[in-house]
Design an enzyme around this catalytic site. Structure first.
Site, mmCIF file in Angstrom:
data_model
loop_
_atom_site.group_PDB
_atom_site.id
_atom_site.type_symbol
_atom_site.label_atom_id
_atom_site.label_comp_id
_atom_site.label_asym_id
_atom_site.label_seq_id
_atom_site.Cartn_x
_atom_site.Cartn_y
_atom_site.Cartn_z
ATOM 1 N N THR A 188 -7.480 -2.847 7.910
ATOM 2 C CA THR A 188 -7.901 -1.634 7.127
ATOM 3 C C THR A 188 -9.103 -2.196 6.290
ATOM 4 O OG1 THR A 188 -6.216 -3.065 5.478
ATOM 5 C CG2 THR A 188 -5.655 -0.674 6.086
ATOM 6 N N ASP A 189 -9.721 -1.211 5.722
ATOM 7 C CA ASP A 189 -11.176 -1.464 4.998
ATOM 8 C C ASP A 189 -10.990 -2.829 4.023
ATOM 9 O OD1 ASP A 189 -12.039 0.955 6.203
ATOM 10 O OD2 ASP A 189 -11.026 2.002 4.832
ATOM 11 N N GLU A 216 0.745 -8.488 11.287
ATOM 12 C CA GLU A 216 0.620 -7.359 10.662
ATOM 13 C C GLU A 216 1.389 -8.126 9.007
ATOM 14 O OE1 GLU A 216 -0.584 -4.165 10.065
ATOM 15 O OE2 GLU A 216 0.382 -4.558 8.226
ATOM 16 N N HIS A 257 -8.742 2.314 19.860
ATOM 17 C CA HIS A 257 -7.979 1.263 20.545
ATOM 18 C C HIS A 257 -8.796 0.821 21.871
ATOM 19 C CE1 HIS A 257 -4.687 3.003 17.667
ATOM 20 N NE2 HIS A 257 -5.274 1.603 17.011
ATOM 21 N N ASP A 267 0.052 -0.317 13.841
ATOM 22 C CA ASP A 267 0.279 0.743 14.401
ATOM 23 C C ASP A 267 0.786 0.511 15.943
ATOM 24 O OD1 ASP A 267 -2.360 1.144 15.851
ATOM 25 O OD2 ASP A 267 -2.779 1.123 13.800
ATOM 26 N N ASP A 327 -8.015 -6.087 13.572
ATOM 27 C CA ASP A 327 -7.866 -4.346 13.363
ATOM 28 C C ASP A 327 -7.411 -3.976 12.041
ATOM 29 O OD1 ASP A 327 -7.010 -1.710 13.954
ATOM 30 O OD2 ASP A 327 -5.531 -2.133 15.331
ATOM 31 N N GLN A 362 0.937 -1.121 0.049
ATOM 32 C CA GLN A 362 0.024 0.028 -0.119
ATOM 33 C C GLN A 362 0.826 1.269 -0.213
ATOM 34 O OE1 GLN A 362 -2.291 -1.233 3.475
ATOM 35 N NE2 GLN A 362 -0.342 -1.745 4.570
ATOM 36 N N ASP A 411 0.671 -12.706 6.615
ATOM 37 C CA ASP A 411 -0.969 -12.339 6.233
ATOM 38 C C ASP A 411 -1.667 -12.998 7.299
ATOM 39 O OD1 ASP A 411 -3.274 -12.499 5.268
ATOM 40 O OD2 ASP A 411 -2.882 -13.300 3.146
ATOM 41 N N GLY A 412 -2.611 -12.444 8.058
ATOM 42 C CA GLY A 412 -3.251 -12.770 9.033
ATOM 43 C C GLY A 412 -4.371 -13.958 8.568
HETATM 44 N N1 SAM Z 1 -7.621 1.412 12.994
HETATM 45 C C1 SAM Z 1 -7.508 1.056 11.762
HETATM 46 C C2 SAM Z 1 -8.793 1.404 10.653
HETATM 47 O O1 SAM Z 1 -9.705 0.975 11.155
HETATM 48 O O2 SAM Z 1 -8.705 2.320 9.984
HETATM 49 C C3 SAM Z 1 -6.962 -0.119 11.322
HETATM 50 C C4 SAM Z 1 -5.311 0.180 11.505
HETATM 51 S S1 SAM Z 1 -4.110 -0.924 11.097
HETATM 52 C C5 SAM Z 1 -2.935 0.230 10.595
HETATM 53 C C6 SAM Z 1 -4.606 -1.863 9.673
HETATM 54 C C7 SAM Z 1 -3.585 -2.580 9.353
HETATM 55 O O3 SAM Z 1 -4.137 -4.047 8.660
HETATM 56 C C8 SAM Z 1 -2.609 -2.251 8.121
HETATM 57 O O4 SAM Z 1 -1.450 -1.791 8.600
HETATM 58 C C9 SAM Z 1 -2.570 -3.439 7.120
HETATM 59 O O5 SAM Z 1 -1.032 -3.521 6.655
HETATM 60 C C10 SAM Z 1 -3.059 -4.582 7.868
HETATM 61 N N2 SAM Z 1 -3.479 -5.559 7.074
HETATM 62 C C11 SAM Z 1 -4.346 -5.450 6.099
HETATM 63 N N3 SAM Z 1 -4.680 -6.698 5.483
HETATM 64 C C12 SAM Z 1 -3.963 -7.636 6.350
HETATM 65 C C13 SAM Z 1 -3.854 -8.929 6.431
HETATM 66 N N4 SAM Z 1 -4.529 -9.913 5.315
HETATM 67 N N5 SAM Z 1 -3.115 -9.534 7.212
HETATM 68 C C14 SAM Z 1 -2.505 -8.897 8.435
HETATM 69 N N6 SAM Z 1 -2.650 -7.442 8.272
HETATM 70 C C15 SAM Z 1 -3.530 -7.016 7.488
#
Ligand code: SAM
Length: 275
Positions: A157-158, A106, A62, A86, A155, A31, A137-138
């Protein structure tokens, strides 16, 4: 010269912020990452142009994504945070003395690295000995760990790109298998005002998997619509019936015992999405 950034998470509506300085921008493997110093909200992390967290209002998100499940579970010892690079969710999870180990999974190591550099008030517990940071990857991580965590916090991203698979029935089934027999899962599940169909679908997918499924809300100034939803799925314990301690044992700025119960009272337009 005045500088403003525009966040257009929704096609036809946007939020704009006055910015003092750009601290870092980079294209990572997953990203576009930026951390800027804004006037109103202090430092903020943006991924693909979408605000993820800000120093001024991060505590709302949080605290609510962590303390609701952790105070619902009678003895949370092992906690997994998927996403959350974060570090804000980990910081709150580690406030619970019962937690022996918290794993952060993450996908993007740059998020962790840059947040540790520029957002120390949020990432400050990532080097705590009770925390393990796993870069990967989660979806794969959850698939490979069975019957292991008391609480899993998504927690993310969209629901686009790498995070798309973190929303939906097949992932929730895997989450259920990764949880212990009385485990609890929680996820951020978007804005019911702008994305009602997402909230509805995610909730109904979670309800297919978890005996107790509830939606709760929190007011987050920098998230579109302001009023944000979280979905909690539990194998045994009802978060509304949680036996909360007399004293929390640590400081919070948003979460309170009263709010733990009150956040499940939904406005009618949201209630209708989860009927
Ligand atoms: N609080 C935030 C929000 O709702 O806007 C979310 C913040 S956190 C930074 C989201 C994280 O999810 C990102 O850093 C992203 O890289 C991570 N992420 C996205 N897809 C993922 C996956 N498949 N496995 C692990 N982490 C993932």
């Amino acid at each position: 010269m005045e500088m403003w950034i525009k966040e257009a998470q929704i096609e036809d509506a946007a939020m704009i912020y006055k910015v003092k300085e750009t601290l870092v921008t980079k294209q990572t493997e997953y990203q576009d990452l930026a951390i800027v110093e804004s006037n109103r909200f202090g430092r903020m992390l943006l991924l693909d142009g979408i605000v993820q967290t800000t120093v001024a209002d991060e505590y709302v998100y949080h605290e609510m994504i962590t303390h609701i499940p952790l105070f619902t579970h009678p003895n949370p010892e092992k906690v997994l945070v998927v996403g959350g690079g974060d570090g804000g969710a980990i910081r709150e999870v580690l406030k619970h003395p019962s937690v022996k180990k918290a794993v952060l999974c993450e996908i993007d190591k740059c998020v962790v690295e840059e947040c540790m550099k520029y957002l120390p008030e949020i990432s400050c517990e990532l080097e705590n000995p009770r925390c393990e940071v796993f870069i990967g990857d989660g979806i794969k991580y959850v698939h490979e760990h069975k019957d292991e965590f008391d609480v899993i916090i998504v927690d993310s991203t969209d629901p686009f790109g790498a995070a798309e698979g973190l929303f939906g029935g097949s992932f929730y089934k895997e989450i259920s298998e990764c949880l212990t027999k009385d485990g609890i899962f929680v996820a951020q599940t978007e804005t019911p005002f702008y994305l009602p169909e997402v909230v509805k679908k995610v909730f109904s997918d979670a309800r297919e998997v978890f005996p107790v499924t509830k939606l709760f809300m929190a007011a987050i100034p920098t998230y579109p619509g302001g009023y944000w939803s979280f979905t909690i799925g539990s194998k045994m314990y009802d978060p509304e019936e949680a036996d909360l301690p007399d004293e929390l044992g640590f400081d919070t700025r948003y979460y309170t015992k009263k709010l733990h119960k009150a956040c499940f009272a939904l406005p009618k337009y949201v209630e209708e999405l989860v009927k």
